[in-house]
Design a protein around this motif. Structure first.
Motif, short mmCIF file in Angstrom:
data_model
loop_
_atom_site.label_atom_id
_atom_site.label_comp_id
_atom_site.label_asym_id
_atom_site.label_seq_id
_atom_site.Cartn_x
_atom_site.Cartn_y
_atom_site.Cartn_z
N ILE A 87 0.84 -1.20 0.00
CA ILE A 87 0.00 0.00 0.00
C ILE A 87 0.87 1.25 0.00
O ILE A 87 0.63 2.20 -0.74
CB ILE A 87 -0.97 0.01 1.21
CG1 ILE A 87 -2.06 -1.05 1.02
CG2 ILE A 87 -1.58 1.39 1.42
CD1 ILE A 87 -2.95 -1.26 2.22
N PHE A 88 1.92 1.24 0.83
CA PHE A 88 2.73 2.45 0.98
C PHE A 88 3.93 2.54 0.03
O PHE A 88 4.44 3.63 -0.20
CB PHE A 88 3.21 2.59 2.42
CG PHE A 88 2.09 2.93 3.36
CD1 PHE A 88 1.47 4.17 3.31
CD2 PHE A 88 1.65 2.02 4.30
CE1 PHE A 88 0.44 4.50 4.16
CE2 PHE A 88 0.62 2.33 5.17
CZ PHE A 88 0.01 3.58 5.10
N THR A 90 4.19 0.94 -3.19
CA THR A 90 3.91 0.80 -4.61
C THR A 90 3.49 2.17 -5.11
O THR A 90 2.53 2.75 -4.60
CB THR A 90 2.80 -0.23 -4.87
OG1 THR A 90 3.21 -1.48 -4.36
CG2 THR A 90 2.49 -0.35 -6.35
N GLY A 91 4.22 2.68 -6.06
CA GLY A 91 3.93 4.02 -6.56
C GLY A 91 2.62 4.06 -7.32
O GLY A 91 2.10 3.06 -7.78
N GLY A 92 2.10 5.24 -7.40
CA GLY A 92 0.86 5.44 -8.14
C GLY A 92 0.54 6.92 -8.20
O GLY A 92 1.03 7.72 -7.42
N SER A 93 -0.30 7.27 -9.14
CA SER A 93 -0.63 8.68 -9.33
C SER A 93 -1.79 9.14 -8.46
O SER A 93 -1.91 10.32 -8.16
CB SER A 93 -0.94 8.93 -10.80
OG SER A 93 -2.02 8.11 -11.21
N THR A 94 -2.66 8.22 -8.05
CA THR A 94 -3.83 8.59 -7.26
C THR A 94 -3.54 8.34 -5.77
O THR A 94 -3.59 7.22 -5.30
CB THR A 94 -5.06 7.76 -7.68
OG1 THR A 94 -5.19 7.81 -9.09
CG2 THR A 94 -6.31 8.26 -7.01
N VAL A 95 -3.22 9.41 -5.04
CA VAL A 95 -2.91 9.29 -3.62
C VAL A 95 -4.22 9.31 -2.83
O VAL A 95 -5.03 10.24 -2.96
CB VAL A 95 -1.97 10.43 -3.16
CG1 VAL A 95 -1.74 10.36 -1.66
CG2 VAL A 95 -0.67 10.37 -3.92
N LYS A 103 2.99 7.55 1.28
CA LYS A 103 1.76 7.86 0.55
C LYS A 103 1.11 6.57 0.10
O LYS A 103 1.74 5.71 -0.51
CB LYS A 103 2.08 8.74 -0.65
CG LYS A 103 2.59 10.09 -0.25
CD LYS A 103 2.83 10.96 -1.42
CE LYS A 103 3.23 12.31 -0.84
NZ LYS A 103 4.07 13.08 -1.61
N ALA A 104 -0.17 6.45 0.40
CA ALA A 104 -0.94 5.29 -0.04
C ALA A 104 -1.67 5.66 -1.32
O ALA A 104 -2.43 6.62 -1.36
CB ALA A 104 -1.95 4.88 1.03
N SER A 105 -1.42 4.88 -2.35
CA SER A 105 -2.05 5.16 -3.64
C SER A 105 -3.12 4.11 -3.93
O SER A 105 -3.12 3.02 -3.36
CB SER A 105 -1.01 5.17 -4.76
OG SER A 105 -0.46 3.87 -4.92
N ALA A 106 -4.01 4.45 -4.82
CA ALA A 106 -5.05 3.51 -5.24
C ALA A 106 -4.41 2.30 -5.92
O ALA A 106 -4.82 1.16 -5.69
CB ALA A 106 -6.04 4.19 -6.18
#
Length: 184
Positions: A87-88, A90-95, A103-106
Motif C-alpha cells: 500500500i505504501f 507501490t507508486g501510483g498517481s492517485t494518492v 503515501k498510499a495510492s489507489a
C-alpha cells in the motif's frame, strides 16, 4: 469424521475421498502448477475462480471449509504485513492518503489486495495438499519427484526427510504456541 478443533497447516486429516487416494507425486505436481498459475493470475475474477476451485476440491476431499480457512490463520500476519508494505511502497498517481512521507495510492492498494489474495490462495492450496496426504506419502512422493536429480548429486532422500520432519512439527509448534499464550 471427527475433526480436530485446532486443525493446523501441515496436519493430515484422514478421509475416504478421491483426492486422498491420488498419487502423492500427482498432488505435488498439481499443487506446484497451481501455485505458478496463481502467481501469473492478474485479474480478480480469475482469482475468484481459483478460490472456488480450492473450495470445490476441499468439498470433494471431505475437508471442512472452516478447517481449511482456519489453517491459514497463522500466515495472516505475514499477508497483512506484506499488503501494508505494498500500500505504501507501490507508486501510483492517485494518492488516497499520506502519513508523513508515506503515501498510499489507489494502485498500491489494488496491488496489496492482489498480492495478499495470491498469498492466501497459495497457503490454502498447500494446506489442502497436507490435509489430504499423509506425511509418509508426502515424503515418498517428494523423494520420487527429486529422485532423478540424485544423478547430479542432489540429496533427494535427505531433502524429502527434512521436509517431512518440518511438516510433522508445524502442528506441534502451533500447539505449543497456543499453550504458551493460554498460560500467559
Amino acid at each position: 469424521m471427527p475433526l480436530i478443533r485446532g486443525t493446523a497447516l501441515g496436519q493430515y486429516i484422514p478421509a475416504d475421498s478421491f483426492i486422498h487416494r491420488l498419487d502423492p507425486r500427482s498432488k505435488l505436481l498439481i499443487t506446484v502448477l497451481s501455485m505458478i498459475l496463481i502467481f501469473l493470475t492478474k485479474s480478480f475474477p480469475a482469482m475468484a475462480l481459483w478460490a472456488s476451485l480450492i473450495f470445490i476440491l476441499a468439498k470433494i476431499s471431505k475437508i471442512p471449509a472452516a478447517s481449511l480457512l482456519r489453517s491459514a490463520r497463522p500466515i495472516l500476519i505475514l499477508i497483512i504485513f506484506t499488503s501494508v508494505l505494498h500500500i505504501f511502497f507501490t507508486g501510483g498517481s492517485t494518492v488516497i492518503f499520506s502519513i508523513g512521507p508515506l503515501k498510499a495510492s489507489a494502485e498500491g492498494t489494488i496491488t496489496a489486495f492482489r498480492t495478499g489474495l495470491r498469498l492466501y490462495l497459495l497457503v490454502l492450496f498447500t494446506a489442502l495438499l497436507t490435509f489430504t496426504t499423509s506425511p509418509s506419502e508426502l515424503s515418498d512422493g517428494l523423494e520420487a519427484a527429486f529422485g532423478p536429480l540424485s544423478r547430479f548429486g542432489f540429496p533427494a532422500h535427505e531433502v524429502a526427510m527434512m521436509m517431512t520432519i518440518a511438516l510433522r512439527f508445524i502442528p506441534t509448534l502451533f500447539e505449543e504456541t497456543a499453550r504458551i499464550i493460554n498460560a500467559q
